[in-house]
Design a protein around this motif. Structure first.
Motif, PDB file in Angstrom:
ATOM      1  N   GLU A 265     -15.564   8.165 -30.994  1.00  0.00           N
ATOM      2  CA  GLU A 265     -16.800   7.411 -31.234  1.00  0.00           C
ATOM      3  C   GLU A 265     -17.249   6.712 -29.965  1.00  0.00           C
ATOM      4  N   LEU A 266     -16.335   6.082 -29.266  1.00  0.00           N
ATOM      5  CA  LEU A 266     -16.662   5.428 -27.998  1.00  0.00           C
ATOM      6  C   LEU A 266     -17.176   6.456 -26.982  1.00  0.00           C
ATOM      7  N   GLY A 267     -16.554   7.618 -26.965  1.00  0.00           N
ATOM      8  CA  GLY A 267     -16.994   8.686 -26.071  1.00  0.00           C
ATOM      9  C   GLY A 267     -18.418   9.119 -26.358  1.00  0.00           C
ATOM     10  N   ARG A 268     -18.775   9.244 -27.647  1.00  0.00           N
ATOM     11  CA  ARG A 268     -20.157   9.606 -27.992  1.00  0.00           C
ATOM     12  C   ARG A 268     -21.132   8.577 -27.430  1.00  0.00           C
ATOM     13  N   GLN A 269     -20.779   7.306 -27.538  1.00  0.00           N
ATOM     14  CA  GLN A 269     -21.657   6.241 -27.042  1.00  0.00           C
ATOM     15  C   GLN A 269     -21.742   6.251 -25.512  1.00  0.00           C
ATOM     16  N   ILE A 270     -20.593   6.277 -24.854  1.00  0.00           N
ATOM     17  CA  ILE A 270     -20.571   6.165 -23.394  1.00  0.00           C
ATOM     18  C   ILE A 270     -21.129   7.424 -22.739  1.00  0.00           C
ATOM     19  N   LEU A 271     -20.653   8.586 -23.135  1.00  0.00           N
ATOM     20  CA  LEU A 271     -21.088   9.824 -22.487  1.00  0.00           C
ATOM     21  C   LEU A 271     -22.558  10.108 -22.742  1.00  0.00           C
ATOM     22  N   GLY A 272     -23.090   9.597 -23.844  1.00  0.00           N
ATOM     23  CA  GLY A 272     -24.504   9.773 -24.145  1.00  0.00           C
ATOM     24  C   GLY A 272     -25.423   9.050 -23.164  1.00  0.00           C
ATOM     25  N   GLN A 273     -24.871   8.126 -22.386  1.00  0.00           N
ATOM     26  CA  GLN A 273     -25.664   7.381 -21.406  1.00  0.00           C
ATOM     27  C   GLN A 273     -25.958   8.196 -20.147  1.00  0.00           C
ATOM     28  N   TYR A 274     -25.221   9.263 -19.929  1.00  0.00           N
ATOM     29  CA  TYR A 274     -25.310  10.015 -18.686  1.00  0.00           C
ATOM     30  C   TYR A 274     -26.028  11.335 -18.905  1.00  0.00           C
ATOM     31  N   THR A 275     -26.714  11.821 -17.865  1.00  0.00           N
ATOM     32  CA  THR A 275     -27.359  13.126 -17.960  1.00  0.00           C
ATOM     33  C   THR A 275     -26.395  14.249 -17.591  1.00  0.00           C
ATOM     34  N   VAL A 276     -25.363  13.920 -16.815  1.00  0.00           N
ATOM     35  CA  VAL A 276     -24.332  14.877 -16.420  1.00  0.00           C
ATOM     36  C   VAL A 276     -23.033  14.105 -16.225  1.00  0.00           C
ATOM     37  N   THR A 277     -21.923  14.707 -16.602  1.00  0.00           N
ATOM     38  CA  THR A 277     -20.609  14.200 -16.192  1.00  0.00           C
ATOM     39  C   THR A 277     -19.820  15.382 -15.645  1.00  0.00           C
ATOM     40  N   TRP A 278     -18.917  15.074 -14.732  1.00  0.00           N
ATOM     41  CA  TRP A 278     -18.165  16.142 -14.065  1.00  0.00           C
ATOM     42  C   TRP A 278     -16.817  15.582 -13.655  1.00  0.00           C
ATOM     43  N   HIS A 279     -15.755  16.126 -14.212  1.00  0.00           N
ATOM     44  CA  HIS A 279     -14.389  15.694 -13.895  1.00  0.00           C
ATOM     45  C   HIS A 279     -13.725  16.715 -12.972  1.00  0.00           C
ATOM     46  N   ASN A 280     -13.045  16.219 -11.969  1.00  0.00           N
ATOM     47  CA  ASN A 280     -12.287  17.063 -11.058  1.00  0.00           C
ATOM     48  C   ASN A 280     -10.860  16.528 -11.012  1.00  0.00           C
ATOM     49  N   THR A 281      -9.909  17.350 -11.371  1.00  0.00           N
ATOM     50  CA  THR A 281      -8.514  16.940 -11.396  1.00  0.00           C
ATOM     51  C   THR A 281      -7.828  17.311 -10.095  1.00  0.00           C
ATOM     52  N   GLY A 282      -7.065  16.376  -9.564  1.00  0.00           N
ATOM     53  CA  GLY A 282      -6.314  16.601  -8.336  1.00  0.00           C
ATOM     54  C   GLY A 282      -4.824  16.685  -8.632  1.00  0.00           C
ATOM     55  N   ASN A 283      -4.076  15.743  -8.108  1.00  0.00           N
ATOM     56  CA  ASN A 283      -2.624  15.731  -8.292  1.00  0.00           C
ATOM     57  C   ASN A 283      -2.265  15.657  -9.770  1.00  0.00           C
ATOM     58  N   GLN A 284      -1.286  16.442 -10.152  1.00  0.00           N
ATOM     59  CA  GLN A 284      -0.751  16.380 -11.506  1.00  0.00           C
ATOM     60  C   GLN A 284       0.771  16.422 -11.408  1.00  0.00           C
ATOM     61  N   LEU A 285       1.398  15.366 -11.844  1.00  0.00           N
ATOM     62  CA  LEU A 285       2.849  15.286 -11.855  1.00  0.00           C
ATOM     63  C   LEU A 285       3.315  15.256 -13.302  1.00  0.00           C
ATOM     64  N   VAL A 286       4.239  16.142 -13.641  1.00  0.00           N
ATOM     65  CA  VAL A 286       4.739  16.242 -15.011  1.00  0.00           C
ATOM     66  C   VAL A 286       6.258  16.242 -14.975  1.00  0.00           C
ATOM     67  N   GLU A 287       6.860  15.407 -15.813  1.00  0.00           N
ATOM     68  CA  GLU A 287       8.319  15.368 -15.960  1.00  0.00           C
ATOM     69  C   GLU A 287       8.652  15.620 -17.428  1.00  0.00           C
ATOM     70  N   VAL A 288       9.379  16.696 -17.677  1.00  0.00           N
ATOM     71  CA  VAL A 288       9.708  17.123 -19.035  1.00  0.00           C
ATOM     72  C   VAL A 288      11.151  16.781 -19.354  1.00  0.00           C
ATOM     73  N   LYS A 289      11.355  16.218 -20.534  1.00  0.00           N
ATOM     74  CA  LYS A 289      12.704  15.961 -21.056  1.00  0.00           C
ATOM     75  C   LYS A 289      12.717  16.378 -22.517  1.00  0.00           C
ATOM     76  N   GLY A 290      13.147  17.604 -22.751  1.00  0.00           N
ATOM     77  CA  GLY A 290      13.186  18.117 -24.119  1.00  0.00           C
ATOM     78  C   GLY A 290      11.787  18.285 -24.673  1.00  0.00           C
ATOM     79  N   ASP A 291      11.524  17.640 -25.827  1.00  0.00           N
ATOM     80  CA  ASP A 291      10.219  17.735 -26.474  1.00  0.00           C
ATOM     81  C   ASP A 291       9.327  16.541 -26.155  1.00  0.00           C
ATOM     82  N   ALA A 292       9.618  15.844 -25.069  1.00  0.00           N
ATOM     83  CA  ALA A 292       8.779  14.734 -24.598  1.00  0.00           C
ATOM     84  C   ALA A 292       8.530  14.923 -23.111  1.00  0.00           C
ATOM     85  N   ALA A 293       7.422  14.381 -22.646  1.00  0.00           N
ATOM     86  CA  ALA A 293       7.100  14.493 -21.222  1.00  0.00           C
ATOM     87  C   ALA A 293       6.244  13.306 -20.804  1.00  0.00           C
TER      88      ALA A 293
END
Length: 169
Positions: free
Chosen positions: A56-84
């Motif tokens: 719901e918050l996303g509908r409100q906030i993102l509706g304010q913009y004419t364009v949004t664009w996400h770019n992901t850089g570094n991603q660090l992941v540590e896995v331990k069994g069925d949790a990470a």
């Protein structure tokens, strides 16, 4: 300690969830957004939100913009069994239409998503997410910028975006 193949696969699946989350924001695809979170997940912003409140918050906030664009850089992941644990660096740009506060402008946020992922029913999804904004900036848009919606035959912020038509299956 060397990673076993299961951890490498888990890391890939977790990174994919984050990329789908970014896509869901940019295309305003709530179904895709919800698919990134387990039921009962908690999203920490200025307060703790459930998935319904967050969407719901996303509908409100993102509706304010004419364009949004996400770019992901570094991603660090540590896995331990069925949790990470995961930390994803992201730069997100938000185009703001000209209004009484000024000309068309871009609000750019440099931040991180800090996650606890859990594998339930064979699927990795976010169980808890903390969104951290490290810094932002606001830039005026140069008149005639081709990124203006409709000016370059570009994308759209819904399922009419060309990327949906090109998908397999």
């Amino acid at each position: 300690m060397p990673k076993i193949i299961d951890d490498v696969v888990a890391e890939s699946e977790i990174k994919d969830v984050h990329l789908r989350y970014c896509r869901a924001n940019d295309r305003r695809d709530e179904e895709l957004m919800r698919s990134c979170f387990h039921p009962g997940a908690v999203i920490e912003l200025h307060k703790e939100l459930g998935v319904d409140e967050f969407c719901e918050l996303g509908r409100q906030i993102l509706g304010q913009y004419t364009v949004t664009w996400h770019n992901t850089g570094n991603q660090l992941v540590e896995v331990k069994g069925d949790a990470a644990w995961a930390e994803h660096y992201t730069i997100s740009s938000h185009r703001i239409a000209a209004d009484d506060k000024g000309p068309e402008r871009d609000w750019i946020a440099h931040g991180r998503y800090i996650d606890r992922f859990e594998k339930r029913g064979g699927e990795w999804k976010i169980a808890r997410r903390k969104m951290v904004v490290d810094y932002t900036r606001l830039d005026n848009v140069t008149p005639g910028d081709p990124a203006v919606p409709g000016g370059s035959g570009g994308g759209s912020r819904d399922r009419n975006d060309p990327s949906y038509a090109m998908r397999l299956g």
